[in-house]
Structures are given as structure tokens and as C-alpha cells.
Design a protein around this motif. Structure first.
Motif, PDB file in Angstrom:
ATOM      1  N   SER A 113      43.871  49.455  57.910  1.00 62.30           N
ATOM      2  CA  SER A 113      44.463  49.093  59.087  1.00 62.30           C
ATOM      3  C   SER A 113      43.353  48.905  60.011  1.00 62.30           C
ATOM      4  N   VAL A 114      43.309  48.187  61.044  1.00 62.42           N
ATOM      5  CA  VAL A 114      42.250  47.820  62.104  1.00 62.42           C
ATOM      6  C   VAL A 114      42.997  48.124  63.448  1.00 62.42           C
ATOM      7  N   ARG A 115      42.904  49.580  63.725  1.00 64.01           N
ATOM      8  CA  ARG A 115      43.645  49.680  65.241  1.00 64.01           C
ATOM      9  C   ARG A 115      44.940  49.424  65.353  1.00 64.01           C
ATOM     10  N   GLY A 116      45.702  49.467  64.159  1.00 64.08           N
ATOM     11  CA  GLY A 116      47.266  49.151  64.073  1.00 64.08           C
ATOM     12  C   GLY A 116      47.623  47.860  64.288  1.00 64.08           C
ATOM     13  N   ARG A 117      46.541  47.002  64.215  1.00 63.02           N
ATOM     14  CA  ARG A 117      46.969  45.365  64.922  1.00 63.02           C
ATOM     15  C   ARG A 117      46.854  44.650  63.491  1.00 63.02           C
ATOM     16  N   TYR A 118      45.587  44.745  62.650  1.00 67.62           N
ATOM     17  CA  TYR A 118      45.335  43.884  61.715  1.00 67.62           C
ATOM     18  C   TYR A 118      45.488  44.577  60.569  1.00 67.62           C
ATOM     19  N   ILE A 119      45.734  44.155  59.209  1.00 66.23           N
ATOM     20  CA  ILE A 119      45.668  44.618  57.858  1.00 66.23           C
ATOM     21  C   ILE A 119      44.663  43.824  57.252  1.00 66.23           C
ATOM     22  N   VAL A 120      43.762  44.360  56.567  1.00 61.67           N
ATOM     23  CA  VAL A 120      42.638  43.800  56.073  1.00 61.67           C
ATOM     24  C   VAL A 120      42.503  44.163  54.700  1.00 61.67           C
ATOM     25  N   SER A 168      61.427  39.341  67.557  1.00 60.95           N
ATOM     26  CA  SER A 168      60.429  39.922  68.452  1.00 60.95           C
ATOM     27  C   SER A 168      60.588  41.009  68.973  1.00 60.95           C
ATOM     28  N   ALA A 169      61.931  41.516  69.310  1.00 62.07           N
ATOM     29  CA  ALA A 169      62.122  42.679  69.895  1.00 62.07           C
ATOM     30  C   ALA A 169      61.935  43.887  68.853  1.00 62.07           C
ATOM     31  N   ALA A 170      62.275  43.606  67.768  1.00 65.98           N
ATOM     32  CA  ALA A 170      62.602  44.779  66.414  1.00 65.98           C
ATOM     33  C   ALA A 170      61.014  44.635  65.826  1.00 65.98           C
ATOM     34  N   ALA A 171      60.254  43.789  65.789  1.00 67.04           N
ATOM     35  CA  ALA A 171      59.157  43.973  65.019  1.00 67.04           C
ATOM     36  C   ALA A 171      58.158  45.030  65.594  1.00 67.04           C
ATOM     37  N   VAL A 172      57.402  45.545  64.445  1.00 68.38           N
ATOM     38  CA  VAL A 172      56.584  46.578  64.885  1.00 68.38           C
ATOM     39  C   VAL A 172      55.689  46.225  65.981  1.00 68.38           C
ATOM     40  N   ARG A 173      55.155  47.090  66.916  1.00 65.86           N
ATOM     41  CA  ARG A 173      54.617  46.936  68.055  1.00 65.86           C
ATOM     42  C   ARG A 173      52.829  46.807  67.729  1.00 65.86           C
ATOM     43  N   PRO A 174      52.264  45.891  68.198  1.00 62.17           N
ATOM     44  CA  PRO A 174      50.801  45.967  67.971  1.00 62.17           C
ATOM     45  C   PRO A 174      50.395  47.425  68.318  1.00 62.17           C
ATOM     46  N   GLY A 175      49.428  47.909  67.550  1.00 65.40           N
ATOM     47  CA  GLY A 175      48.806  49.425  67.975  1.00 65.40           C
ATOM     48  C   GLY A 175      49.621  50.577  67.043  1.00 65.40           C
ATOM     49  N   LYS A 176      50.828  49.864  66.538  1.00 68.30           N
ATOM     50  CA  LYS A 176      51.440  50.959  65.420  1.00 68.30           C
ATOM     51  C   LYS A 176      50.829  51.303  64.245  1.00 68.30           C
ATOM     52  N   GLN A 177      50.427  52.362  64.010  1.00 70.13           N
ATOM     53  CA  GLN A 177      49.759  52.713  62.689  1.00 70.13           C
ATOM     54  C   GLN A 177      50.728  52.838  61.581  1.00 70.13           C
ATOM     55  N   LEU A 178      50.611  51.980  60.530  1.00 74.05           N
ATOM     56  CA  LEU A 178      51.430  52.134  59.237  1.00 74.05           C
ATOM     57  C   LEU A 178      50.837  52.872  58.365  1.00 74.05           C
ATOM     58  N   SER A 179      51.748  53.251  57.362  1.00 74.83           N
ATOM     59  CA  SER A 179      51.223  54.182  56.259  1.00 74.83           C
ATOM     60  C   SER A 179      50.671  53.004  55.290  1.00 74.83           C
ATOM     61  N   ASP A 180      50.114  53.550  54.193  1.00 71.68           N
ATOM     62  CA  ASP A 180      49.518  52.586  53.109  1.00 71.68           C
ATOM     63  C   ASP A 180      50.798  52.059  52.500  1.00 71.68           C
ATOM     64  N   ASP A 181      51.787  52.825  52.027  1.00 71.30           N
ATOM     65  CA  ASP A 181      52.989  52.341  51.360  1.00 71.30           C
ATOM     66  C   ASP A 181      53.701  51.002  52.289  1.00 71.30           C
ATOM     67  N   GLU A 182      53.655  51.488  53.838  1.00 74.73           N
ATOM     68  CA  GLU A 182      54.412  50.387  54.645  1.00 74.73           C
ATOM     69  C   GLU A 182      53.507  49.071  54.793  1.00 74.73           C
ATOM     70  N   MET A 183      52.181  49.455  54.662  1.00 74.48           N
ATOM     71  CA  MET A 183      51.510  48.168  54.731  1.00 74.48           C
ATOM     72  C   MET A 183      51.672  47.343  53.350  1.00 74.48           C
ATOM     73  N   ASP A 184      51.458  48.112  52.488  1.00 74.68           N
ATOM     74  CA  ASP A 184      51.847  47.340  50.746  1.00 74.68           C
ATOM     75  C   ASP A 184      53.216  46.719  51.084  1.00 74.68           C
ATOM     76  N   HIS A 185      54.286  47.305  51.559  1.00 76.53           N
ATOM     77  CA  HIS A 185      55.791  46.905  51.609  1.00 76.53           C
ATOM     78  C   HIS A 185      55.616  45.705  52.470  1.00 76.53           C
ATOM     79  N   LEU A 186      55.071  45.787  53.518  1.00 75.33           N
ATOM     80  CA  LEU A 186      55.085  44.609  54.641  1.00 75.33           C
ATOM     81  C   LEU A 186      54.311  43.359  53.916  1.00 75.33           C
ATOM     82  N   ILE A 187      53.066  43.425  53.250  1.00 73.75           N
ATOM     83  CA  ILE A 187      52.693  42.212  52.708  1.00 73.75           C
ATOM     84  C   ILE A 187      53.265  41.929  51.581  1.00 73.75           C
ATOM     85  N   ALA A 188      53.928  42.441  50.691  1.00 68.18           N
ATOM     86  CA  ALA A 188      54.713  42.023  49.514  1.00 68.18           C
ATOM     87  C   ALA A 188      55.940  41.169  50.094  1.00 68.18           C
TER      88      ALA A 188
END
Length: 216
Positions: A37-44, A166-186
Motif C-alpha cells: 500500500s502506498v499511503r493508503g491510496r494506491y495498491i502496487v 461513492s459514499a460507502a467506498a473506503v476513503r483515500p488514506g485508509k490503510q488496508l490489511s494484506d488480506d483486505e487488499m487481496d480481497h479487493l483486487i480479487a
């Protein structure tokens, strides 16, 4: 969504001609991609072509939009009763918009009762919102419907789904766990149109090996 502005977007906007992105993700084990995660904004994530960069907020918005559209088509929204009803105070213009939207916002899970003088009692809210503030979400829907005449989604159901997402999506800057990032990408790459948000903003970009080499 036949005939909608979503279907009228150019094919590259819909992800139908994006071989780099799909070539980097199809058949891959997302849990082994070593995302950061890059500053809770981007997943690389590393990819065969270089680096895949995903806008976290936009990715979640896209996933939620598709989920809400499917639920709307199936009329499967549930209402979560509020322990203490919320009072929603609206201007005359906002109240007029809400009255025009009332059948649709009721269908997606809002339970509203008029109190007079622009005040409404919110007795229940869409269960899918979870911890998201339901009053803020309703106000977002009203605002978007008032100001969003030129948004590239042309049915009321699409506009409501986009406002809720738009209202419910995770806010920019919110740090996700590894599992949360994996789940979001999948979840994102299980969709038919993962590359752009419903209103045409880029979600996924590939920084190629050649681009990296040119910088080093």
C-alpha cells in the motif's frame, strides 16, 4: 443496462481492450502477488509487464457499484432498523428532490417518514451500508441527483448505485490489511469492467518495464 451510458462508453473505457492489464491478472494467484500500500491510496503489485498500480478508493467504488446494481436488479436490498431514528433536515429544494426519489430510495433500503417543514425521520437504512453514516449517504444521493445531470450514468438506478458506492467506498488514506487488499483486487478483477469507474475514472494502470528502465 442496455442502452445506458455505461454501455455507450468506448471499449477501452470498459476494459474490453486492455491486454496488459488482463494478461497480468488472469490466472494469477492474487494472494501471492505481494501487494503493498502506498499511503493508503494506491495498491502496487508486481506484474509480468512491470508494476500494476490500483487506485484503492476507485477500485472499491467499482466493486460496490456493481454489487449495488445487481442487488437493485434482484430487489434484494434489506433495511436495517435504526435503534434511534435520525432526523434529516432538508431545504425546500432538497425536500422536493427527495420526494421525487422516495420510491427508489425506499426500494434500496431507506425507511423515511415526513415530519413536515422539510424534516424527515429516518427509521431504517440500507443494511449494506454497515457503519457508513446513513444520513450522510442520503444527503449525498440528494446532492448528486441535484447537481449530477451531466454524469455519464443515465438511469436513476445507476445514479443511486453510484452515489451509494461513492459514499460507502473506503476513503483515500485508509490503510488496508494484506488480506483486505487481496480481497479487493480479487473482487475487482472478477468484474466484467474493472479498469474504469462507472463515471469514467481510471482504476488500474501499468507502469511497464520499459518505463521503469527509462527512469533509472
Amino acid at each position: 443496462m442496455a442502452g445506458s451510458a455505461l454501455n455507450s462508453m468506448p471499449s477501452e473505457m470498459l476494459g474490453e481492450e486492455s491486454p496488459d492489464i488482463f494478461g497480468d491478472t488472469q490466472g494469477a494467484d492474487q494472494s501471492q502477488r505481494h501487494c503493498i500500500s502506498v499511503r493508503g491510496r494506491y495498491i502496487v503489485s508486481p506484474s509480468r509487464s512491470g508494476l500494476m498500480v490500483i487506485d484503492q478508493h476507485r477500485a472499491h467504488l467499482r466493486v460496490l457499484f456493481d454489487q449495488f446494481m445487481e442487488m437493485s436488479a434482484e430487489a434484494s436490498f434489506a433495511t436495517q432498523r435504526l435503534m434511534f431514528p435520525e432526523i434529516v433536515r432538508l431545504s425546500p429544494a432538497q425536500a422536493a428532490v427527495l420526494e421525487s426519489l422516495l420510491p427508489e430510495v425506499s426500494a434500496i433500503g431507506f425507511d423515511l417518514s415526513p415530519l413536515g417543514d422539510g424534516d424527515w425521520s429516518m427509521n431504517g437504512a440500507p443494511a449494506v451500508l454497515g457503519d457508513v453514516n446513513p444520513v450522510d449517504t442520503l444527503l449525498r444521493i440528494i446532492e448528486d441527483e441535484t447537481d449530477g445531470g451531466d454524469r455519464p450514468v443515465d438511469t436513476l438506478r445507476q445514479r443511486l448505485a453510484l452515489s451509494m458506492a461513492s459514499a460507502a467506498a473506503v476513503r483515500p488514506g485508509k490503510q488496508l490489511s494484506d488480506d483486505e487488499m487481496d480481497h479487493l483486487i480479487a473482487s475487482l478483477f472478477s468484474l466484467k469492467t474493472p479498469n474504469y469507474t462507472p463515471d469514467g475514472r481510471l482504476i488500474v494502470s501499468i507502469i511497464t518495464i520499459d518505463e521503469l528502465a527509462s527512469r533509472l
